[in-house]
Design an enzyme around this catalytic site. Structure first.
Site, PDB file in Angstrom:
ATOM      1  CG  ASP A  29      11.883  -4.989   2.478  1.00 24.37           C
ATOM      2  OD1 ASP A  29      12.743  -5.104   1.583  1.00 24.37           O
ATOM      3  OD2 ASP A  29      12.020  -4.208   3.437  1.00 24.37           O
ATOM      4  CB  ILE A  30       8.572  -4.836  -2.444  1.00 28.70           C
ATOM      5  CG1 ILE A  30       7.732  -6.123  -2.428  1.00 28.70           C
ATOM      6  CG2 ILE A  30       8.631  -4.255  -3.856  1.00 28.70           C
ATOM      7  CD1 ILE A  30       6.262  -5.898  -2.752  1.00 28.70           C
ATOM      8  CD  GLU A  80       7.278  -2.236   2.387  1.00 36.28           C
ATOM      9  OE1 GLU A  80       8.234  -1.474   2.580  1.00 36.28           O
ATOM     10  OE2 GLU A  80       6.170  -2.097   2.950  1.00 36.28           O
ATOM     11  CG  ASN A 129       2.231   2.331  -2.341  1.00 34.90           C
ATOM     12  OD1 ASN A 129       1.525   1.644  -3.069  1.00 34.90           O
ATOM     13  ND2 ASN A 129       2.559   1.965  -1.121  1.00 34.90           N
ATOM     14  CG  ASP A 162      -3.253  -2.820  -2.312  1.00 34.30           C
ATOM     15  OD1 ASP A 162      -2.362  -2.650  -1.465  1.00 34.30           O
ATOM     16  OD2 ASP A 162      -4.423  -2.392  -2.172  1.00 34.30           O
TER      17      ASP A 162
END
Length: 277
Positions: free
Chosen positions: A149-150, A192, A157, A166
């Site tokens: 994942d990020i 994510e 965000n 996004d």
């Protein structure tokens, strides 16, 4: 009739056609009456008629370029009989089903692919991942599974807005796709988080691929309106190595390794210990 109609004689030469067919195939000319259908199609499309029209009851799709757009016609065939019951020709009907096929393709996209990234969604990954695992079990071959994942995605965000979030997700997919071959199954697992299944790959192979992706993402920051936003990811790798492991258990192993990566500072790769059965 709204449907296009082609009438052929017993030698598959054009006998007649209706106005709807002329609208579907503007290149068709009345001077072609008497010519073999394959010869006509060769002059229209550069190939012989692509449908096996010589048998009765055929129902198949034919794609065609009309005014620069692709249209789809359903082709149906039936024989033409004389009063003695002898087949003396063939009737080919073309029904425009472009809108129907377009809607079906939209539904397929919604069912199979993630709307944002256009890679497989979680449901399709689970379905196709089980197929990869079954093949590995059948052929006595390994398979690697990677979850990642990020890092600090909430911070992206909160700082730049959800639109940039996004864009970050799309960017990660774009970078990773440069290093993944068609045999590898790549999907958005949720939010994510992403998942990769690698057939015929050992745990070491999976670690090497994860490290390659980690470095690629590290060296390719997201650029938004002149601002460079660093993106890193944390990876967990697990391996099927025989036995009765399920896809769910292997993904749990990869998830455990992913959280080890997070606990050790993020932007790193951890592998789950191989369990031999």
């Amino acid at each position: 009739m709204r449907e296009g109609v082609i009438v052929l004689d017993s030698s598959n030469r054009l006998v007649d056609y209706n106005k709807s067919l002329r609208d579907m195939l503007p290149e068709l000319d009345f001077s072609m009456v008497g010519q073999h259908l394959n010869d006509i199609w060769l002059s229209l499309a550069g190939e012989t008629f692509p449908v096996e029209y010589g048998r009765e009851g055929l129902q198949t799709d034919l794609y065609w370029q009309l005014n620069g757009e692709t249209v789809c016609y359903q082709v149906r065939t039936s024989y033409v009989y004389n009063k003695d019951g002898q087949a003396v020709g063939t009737l080919i009907m073309l029904i425009d089903i472009t809108e129907q096929r377009f809607l079906q393709e939209q539904l397929k996209q919604l069912a199979y692919f993630d709307g944002l990234t256009k890679i497989y969604n979680r449901t399709q990954f689970l379905l196709r991942g089980r197929e990869i695992l079954s093949e590995a079990q059948l052929n006595l071959r390994p398979a690697a599974f990677i979850l990642f994942d990020i890092d600090h995605f909430k911070r992206i965000n909160d700082t730049y807005g959800h639109d940039v979030g996004d864009q970050a997700i799309i960017h990660v997919v774009s970078v990773c796709n440069r290093y993944l071959n068609p045999e590898m199954l790549f999907a958005r697992y949720g939010g994510e988080e992403f998942v990769i299944a690698v057939p015929n790959a050992s745990l070491h192979d999976g670690e090497q691929l994860a490290e390659k992706l980690r470095m690629a993402l590290l060296n390719a920051p997201l650029e938004v309106q002149g601002t460079r936003i660093p993106l890193t990811s944390s990876f967990g790798v697990a391996q099927y190595n025989g036995g009765s492991d399920s896809l769910e258990s292997l993904l749990r192993d990869a998830d455990t390794a992913l959280y080890e990566s997070k606990r050790n500072g993020r932007n790193t790769v951890f592998a789950h210990a191989v369990s031999l059965s």
